[in-house]
Design a protein around this motif. Structure first.
Motif, PDB file in Angstrom:
ATOM      1  N   ASP A 240     -19.630  70.935  45.567  1.00  0.00           N
ATOM      2  CA  ASP A 240     -19.809  71.114  44.124  1.00  0.00           C
ATOM      3  C   ASP A 240     -19.404  69.845  43.385  1.00  0.00           C
ATOM      4  OD1 ASP A 240     -20.522  72.375  41.802  1.00  0.00           O
ATOM      5  OD2 ASP A 240     -19.029  73.983  41.964  1.00  0.00           O
ATOM      6  N   TYR A 241     -19.872  69.748  42.143  1.00  0.00           N
ATOM      7  CA  TYR A 241     -19.383  68.742  41.215  1.00  0.00           C
ATOM      8  C   TYR A 241     -18.294  69.374  40.369  1.00  0.00           C
ATOM      9  CZ  TYR A 241     -23.325  65.679  42.277  1.00  0.00           C
ATOM     10  OH  TYR A 241     -24.215  64.869  42.918  1.00  0.00           O
ATOM     11  N   ILE A 242     -17.164  68.691  40.253  1.00  0.00           N
ATOM     12  CA  ILE A 242     -16.033  69.165  39.448  1.00  0.00           C
ATOM     13  C   ILE A 242     -15.898  68.233  38.255  1.00  0.00           C
ATOM     14  CG2 ILE A 242     -13.604  69.797  39.442  1.00  0.00           C
ATOM     15  CD1 ILE A 242     -15.269  71.329  41.524  1.00  0.00           C
ATOM     16  N   LYS A 243     -16.065  68.783  37.049  1.00  0.00           N
ATOM     17  CA  LYS A 243     -15.998  67.968  35.838  1.00  0.00           C
ATOM     18  C   LYS A 243     -14.572  67.957  35.283  1.00  0.00           C
ATOM     19  CE  LYS A 243     -20.805  68.241  34.336  1.00  0.00           C
ATOM     20  NZ  LYS A 243     -21.706  68.430  33.183  1.00  0.00           N
ATOM     21  N   LEU A 244     -14.043  66.747  35.088  1.00  0.00           N
ATOM     22  CA  LEU A 244     -12.713  66.556  34.522  1.00  0.00           C
ATOM     23  C   LEU A 244     -12.755  65.413  33.511  1.00  0.00           C
ATOM     24  CD1 LEU A 244     -10.597  66.709  37.811  1.00  0.00           C
ATOM     25  CD2 LEU A 244     -10.760  68.502  36.079  1.00  0.00           C
ATOM     26  N   ALA A 245     -11.773  65.375  32.640  1.00  0.00           N
ATOM     27  CA  ALA A 245     -11.701  64.303  31.641  1.00  0.00           C
ATOM     28  C   ALA A 245     -11.096  63.054  32.278  1.00  0.00           C
ATOM     29  CB  ALA A 245     -10.878  64.758  30.447  1.00  0.00           C
ATOM     30  N   LEU A 246     -11.889  62.367  33.105  1.00  0.00           N
ATOM     31  CA  LEU A 246     -11.375  61.255  33.902  1.00  0.00           C
ATOM     32  C   LEU A 246     -11.375  59.924  33.161  1.00  0.00           C
ATOM     33  CD1 LEU A 246     -13.158  62.098  37.274  1.00  0.00           C
ATOM     34  CD2 LEU A 246     -10.800  62.598  36.633  1.00  0.00           C
ATOM     35  N   LEU A 247     -12.214  59.784  32.138  1.00  0.00           N
ATOM     36  CA  LEU A 247     -12.347  58.489  31.463  1.00  0.00           C
ATOM     37  C   LEU A 247     -11.523  58.386  30.187  1.00  0.00           C
ATOM     38  CD1 LEU A 247     -16.202  57.965  31.881  1.00  0.00           C
ATOM     39  CD2 LEU A 247     -14.372  57.014  33.279  1.00  0.00           C
ATOM     40  N   LYS A 248     -10.922  59.484  29.760  1.00  0.00           N
ATOM     41  CA  LYS A 248     -10.217  59.466  28.473  1.00  0.00           C
ATOM     42  C   LYS A 248      -8.825  58.861  28.572  1.00  0.00           C
ATOM     43  CE  LYS A 248     -12.762  63.420  26.683  1.00  0.00           C
ATOM     44  NZ  LYS A 248     -12.717  64.860  26.359  1.00  0.00           N
ATOM     45  N   ASN A 249      -8.098  59.236  29.587  1.00  0.00           N
ATOM     46  CA  ASN A 249      -6.715  58.757  29.722  1.00  0.00           C
ATOM     47  C   ASN A 249      -6.407  58.580  31.200  1.00  0.00           C
ATOM     48  OD1 ASN A 249      -4.052  58.124  29.569  1.00  0.00           O
ATOM     49  ND2 ASN A 249      -3.430  59.918  28.410  1.00  0.00           N
ATOM     50  N   ARG A 250      -6.760  57.406  31.739  1.00  0.00           N
ATOM     51  CA  ARG A 250      -6.672  57.185  33.180  1.00  0.00           C
ATOM     52  C   ARG A 250      -5.257  57.340  33.732  1.00  0.00           C
ATOM     53  NH1 ARG A 250      -7.213  52.583  36.032  1.00  0.00           N
ATOM     54  NH2 ARG A 250      -8.099  53.039  38.052  1.00  0.00           N
ATOM     55  N   LYS A 251      -4.240  57.096  32.895  1.00  0.00           N
ATOM     56  CA  LYS A 251      -2.859  57.178  33.372  1.00  0.00           C
ATOM     57  C   LYS A 251      -2.518  58.567  33.906  1.00  0.00           C
ATOM     58  CE  LYS A 251      -0.254  53.673  30.863  1.00  0.00           C
ATOM     59  NZ  LYS A 251       0.808  53.476  29.855  1.00  0.00           N
ATOM     60  N   ASP A 252      -3.071  59.582  33.258  1.00  0.00           N
ATOM     61  CA  ASP A 252      -2.723  60.950  33.644  1.00  0.00           C
ATOM     62  C   ASP A 252      -3.745  61.580  34.578  1.00  0.00           C
ATOM     63  OD1 ASP A 252      -0.416  60.917  32.130  1.00  0.00           O
ATOM     64  OD2 ASP A 252      -1.439  61.574  30.322  1.00  0.00           O
TER      65      ASP A 252
END
Length: 246
Positions: free
Chosen positions: A151-163
């Motif tokens: 599956d593809y799992i969508k996450l907010a990966l580009l907004k705040n890379r530190k977290d």
């Protein structure tokens, strides 16, 4: 290609640095490097460093985890199979299964034409979960991937890379993946080593007797990182260092 036997001395050596049970929450950071801390000769170039006995060790480690995580640059450079070929003596000839996790925020990977896709068709490995940014609307190859069980799992990966790493590991835990083996590449390794939070339980490094030089891809965190409870193992060619964060 079958793997050579695992050196017997590696099993007790590795035991303190791997999960006691696959279901335990446990992050192992592991990779192979040159003497000068390079993991490849140049960006995007596949570089084989490990001796056959430490290659077997890698598959042994995979057999002790539920998931293996790598980044998109590693996948594009190496086209890895990301399965486990270590055959336990007591599991009736069945290879252990490990779930590949690919961090691919911009959805660059052509999964259909990968080695992993082919071995999943032959039931020789598990299909991956591909982590993409939640801004991606149309994913590549999603029908084939989902048909195989990935599956593809969508996450907010580009907004705040530190977290990102807390976000990623929490999501994987929700998916039932607790013991995770992180194998690279350099950006991921450096991020995890440089974090102000404790993101991993143990570190296992294979060191090959070669210098790759200044053009190589370097593992070097942006701060001092010290280990404790560390041990060394010496093989026919490679040395292996295990430890935990001080």
């Amino acid at each position: 290609m079958s793997l050579p036997p695992l050196p017997e001395s590696l099993i007790p050596f590795l035991k303190p640095y791997i999960p006691n049970n696959k279901d335990d929450k446990y992050i192992t950071l592991t990779y192979a490097q040159s003497i000068d801390s390079r993991i490849s000769a140049k960006p995007g170039i596949q570089t084989k460093l490990s001796h056959l006995e430490t290659k077997t060790m890698t598959h042994y480690l995979r057999s002790k985890h539920q998931a293996i995580l790598v980044g998109i640059n590693t996948v594009l450079a190496d086209d890895p199979k990301l399965n486990c070929r270590y055959l336990e003596t007591d599991n009736d000839g069945e290879l252990p299964l490990i779930r590949p996790i690919i961090t691919d925020p911009l959805n660059k990977w052509d999964y259909d034409n990968s080695q992993l896709s082919k071995i999943c068709e032959m039931k020789q490995g598990l299909p991956p979960y591909i982590l993409i940014d939640d801004s991606i609307e149309h994913t590549k190859n999603s029908l084939k991937l989902k048909k195989q069980g990935g599956d593809y799992i969508k996450l907010a990966l580009l907004k705040n890379r530190k977290d990102n790493w807390n976000l990623i590991f929490e999501e994987l835990n929700k998916l039932g993946l607790n013991s995770i083996m992180v194998e690279g590449g350099a950006t991921i390794i450096n991020d995890i080593l440089s974090s102000n939070k404790k993101l991993f339980n143990s570190l296992i490094i294979t060191i090959a007797p070669i210098f790759l030089g200044k053009d190589g891809v370097e593992v070097s965190p942006n701060k001092q990182v010290e280990l404790k409870n560390f041990k060394w193992w010496n093989g026919k060619q490679d040395s292996v260092l295990c430890g935990i964060l001080k």
